[in-house]
Design a protein around this motif. Structure first.
Motif, PDB file in Angstrom:
ATOM      1  N   UNK A  34      36.949  51.468  42.585  1.00  0.00           N
ATOM      2  CA  UNK A  34      36.808  49.979  43.108  1.00  0.00           C
ATOM      3  C   UNK A  34      37.849  48.903  42.510  1.00  0.00           C
ATOM      4  N   UNK A  35      37.874  49.122  41.089  1.00  0.00           N
ATOM      5  CA  UNK A  35      38.644  48.323  40.371  1.00  0.00           C
ATOM      6  C   UNK A  35      40.129  48.676  40.862  1.00  0.00           C
ATOM      7  N   UNK A  36      40.558  49.850  40.937  1.00  0.00           N
ATOM      8  CA  UNK A  36      42.113  50.013  41.353  1.00  0.00           C
ATOM      9  C   UNK A  36      42.282  49.448  42.637  1.00  0.00           C
ATOM     10  N   UNK A  37      41.134  49.897  43.621  1.00  0.00           N
ATOM     11  CA  UNK A  37      41.424  49.486  44.902  1.00  0.00           C
ATOM     12  C   UNK A  37      41.654  47.958  45.071  1.00  0.00           C
ATOM     13  N   UNK A  38      41.088  47.082  44.358  1.00  0.00           N
ATOM     14  CA  UNK A  38      41.513  45.707  44.366  1.00  0.00           C
ATOM     15  C   UNK A  38      42.758  45.311  43.736  1.00  0.00           C
ATOM     16  N   UNK A  39      43.139  46.119  43.044  1.00  0.00           N
ATOM     17  CA  UNK A  39      44.465  46.004  42.526  1.00  0.00           C
ATOM     18  C   UNK A  39      45.521  46.533  43.564  1.00  0.00           C
ATOM     19  N   UNK A  40      45.273  47.484  44.424  1.00  0.00           N
ATOM     20  CA  UNK A  40      45.973  47.843  45.212  1.00  0.00           C
ATOM     21  C   UNK A  40      46.047  46.763  46.492  1.00  0.00           C
ATOM     22  N   UNK A  41      44.932  45.892  46.582  1.00  0.00           N
ATOM     23  CA  UNK A  41      45.019  44.792  47.734  1.00  0.00           C
ATOM     24  C   UNK A  41      45.744  43.569  47.226  1.00  0.00           C
ATOM     25  N   UNK A  42      46.291  43.718  45.940  1.00  0.00           N
ATOM     26  CA  UNK A  42      46.951  42.586  45.359  1.00  0.00           C
ATOM     27  C   UNK A  42      45.904  41.620  44.568  1.00  0.00           C
ATOM     28  N   UNK A  43      44.601  41.812  44.542  1.00  0.00           N
ATOM     29  CA  UNK A  43      43.799  41.041  43.614  1.00  0.00           C
ATOM     30  C   UNK A  43      43.369  41.530  42.224  1.00  0.00           C
ATOM     31  N   UNK A  44      44.458  41.503  41.511  1.00  0.00           N
ATOM     32  CA  UNK A  44      44.406  42.022  40.176  1.00  0.00           C
ATOM     33  C   UNK A  44      43.274  41.240  39.447  1.00  0.00           C
ATOM     34  N   UNK A  45      42.333  41.687  38.906  1.00  0.00           N
ATOM     35  CA  UNK A  45      41.413  41.215  37.815  1.00  0.00           C
ATOM     36  C   UNK A  45      41.951  40.533  36.766  1.00  0.00           C
ATOM     37  N   UNK A  46      41.169  39.351  36.453  1.00  0.00           N
ATOM     38  CA  UNK A  46      41.829  38.797  35.190  1.00  0.00           C
ATOM     39  C   UNK A  46      41.590  39.597  33.802  1.00  0.00           C
ATOM     40  N   UNK A  47      40.837  40.698  34.055  1.00  0.00           N
ATOM     41  CA  UNK A  47      40.293  41.221  32.711  1.00  0.00           C
ATOM     42  C   UNK A  47      40.585  42.751  32.799  1.00  0.00           C
ATOM     43  N   UNK A  48      40.636  43.445  31.587  1.00  0.00           N
ATOM     44  CA  UNK A  48      41.041  44.887  31.671  1.00  0.00           C
ATOM     45  C   UNK A  48      39.858  45.666  32.140  1.00  0.00           C
ATOM     46  N   UNK A  49      40.095  46.805  32.550  1.00  0.00           N
ATOM     47  CA  UNK A  49      38.902  47.663  33.273  1.00  0.00           C
ATOM     48  C   UNK A  49      37.781  47.768  32.428  1.00  0.00           C
ATOM     49  N   UNK A  50      38.121  47.868  31.125  1.00  0.00           N
ATOM     50  CA  UNK A  50      37.193  48.165  30.024  1.00  0.00           C
ATOM     51  C   UNK A  50      36.132  46.964  29.786  1.00  0.00           C
ATOM     52  N   UNK A  51      36.742  45.820  30.197  1.00  0.00           N
ATOM     53  CA  UNK A  51      35.704  44.530  30.159  1.00  0.00           C
ATOM     54  C   UNK A  51      35.121  44.279  31.811  1.00  0.00           C
ATOM     55  N   UNK A  52      35.507  45.180  32.680  1.00  0.00           N
ATOM     56  CA  UNK A  52      34.811  44.871  33.994  1.00  0.00           C
ATOM     57  C   UNK A  52      33.245  44.948  34.010  1.00  0.00           C
ATOM     58  N   UNK A  53      32.603  44.064  34.398  1.00  0.00           N
ATOM     59  CA  UNK A  53      31.155  43.824  34.340  1.00  0.00           C
ATOM     60  C   UNK A  53      30.420  45.303  35.000  1.00  0.00           C
TER      61      UNK A  53
END
Length: 273
Positions: free
Chosen positions: A172-191
């Motif tokens: 899910x995290x990678x899919x958001x990046x592929x949409x151009x919506x890169x989270x402001x946090x590292x994947x290890x910090x993903x809620x």
């Protein structure tokens, strides 16, 4: 009347009834023994009746315990066979999931966070969006776990869910990046990742994961090892053997309590006289 006169009268009286006194004393002694024996016989009869009743009750209870004990072990035997099957199926489901989840999530470690925009801007990664689509992930998540759960312990279910949930959240995290919506946090910090890992990692393990900045591969290998070792442990049946031993001890205590019943001991003491 002088003292000598009184003494002579008393002596004469005792002499007149002396033989009768001996007979009376003898009869009293005989009657006492008769009544004592009669009372003892009554007590023996009473306690023999009570003892027989207790013995019947004890035998019925003992037979009931024996039947319960036998049923328990037969049930546990059948359960153990089902568990072995469940363990085999759980591992098969795990291997299938491990072989089919999108390997693209490894690129979250190959790139650093500042480079995650490449997933949307570089055409070489165009397939990543489709591979990490929610429908794709949902299709490969094992569906038989709920059917097998009655024969698995809670830890197995927890570890398996943590593994699949972590993979799904990383997709899910990678899919958001592929949409151009890169989270402001590292994947290890993903809620989502944090919440999932918190369900199965100890405080020490989670702290190690964060401070050492485990890669995705290290994290997944660690979870896989946890699952594998746990399945090996329960496959030996050590937990079932421990439970069976506790049941046997409880059964033994119940039987001993019957044998040491105070009423039975008291009745046996009377009957032995």
């Amino acid at each position: 009347m002088t003292w000598e006169d009184s003494f002579q009268i008393i002596t004469a009286s005792l002499g007149a009834v002396g033989g009768s006194a001996i007979i009376i004393l003898g009869l009293s002694s005989w009657l006492g023994k008769v009544w004592a024996n009669k009372i003892l016989e009554q007590d023996k009869f009473k306690y023999s009746q009570e003892l027989e009743s207790l013995r019947i009750s004890s035998k019925n209870f003992h037979d009931s315990l024996s039947l319960t004990n036998a049923t328990y072990f037969e049930t546990k035997k059948a359960y153990a066979e089902k568990r072995v099957y469940a363990i085999t199926e759980v591992w098969r489901e795990f291997v299938e999931f491990r072989e089919n989840y999108p390997s693209a999530i490894i690129w979250l470690d190959i790139f650093v966070k500042d480079e995650y925009s490449n997933f949307a801007n570089d055409s070489r990664f165009a397939s990543f969006k489709e591979k990490t689509d929610l429908a794709i992930i949902n299709a490969i998540i094992p569906s038989k776990l709920d059917i097998l759960r009655p024969f698995m312990d809670d830890i197995t279910y927890q570890l398996f869910s943590m593994y699949t949930g972590t993979v799904a959240r990383l997709c899910f995290y990678l899919n958001k990046c592929c949409d151009g919506n890169v989270p402001e946090y590292d994947w290890r910090e993903d809620d989502g990742v944090v919440r999932i890992l918190r369900t199965g990692l100890s405080e020490v393990e989670y702290h190690q994961f964060q401070t050492e900045k485990w890669s995705i591969q290290i994290l997944l290998n660690f979870l896989q090892l946890r699952i594998s070792n746990h399945l090996k442990n329960i496959a030996t049946g050590a937990d079932l053997a421990k439970e069976a031993m506790g049941h046997s001890l409880a059964f033994s205590k119940e039987v001993t309590a019957i044998c040491q019943d105070e009423t039975i001991k008291k009745a046996n003491k009377v009957l032995s006289k």
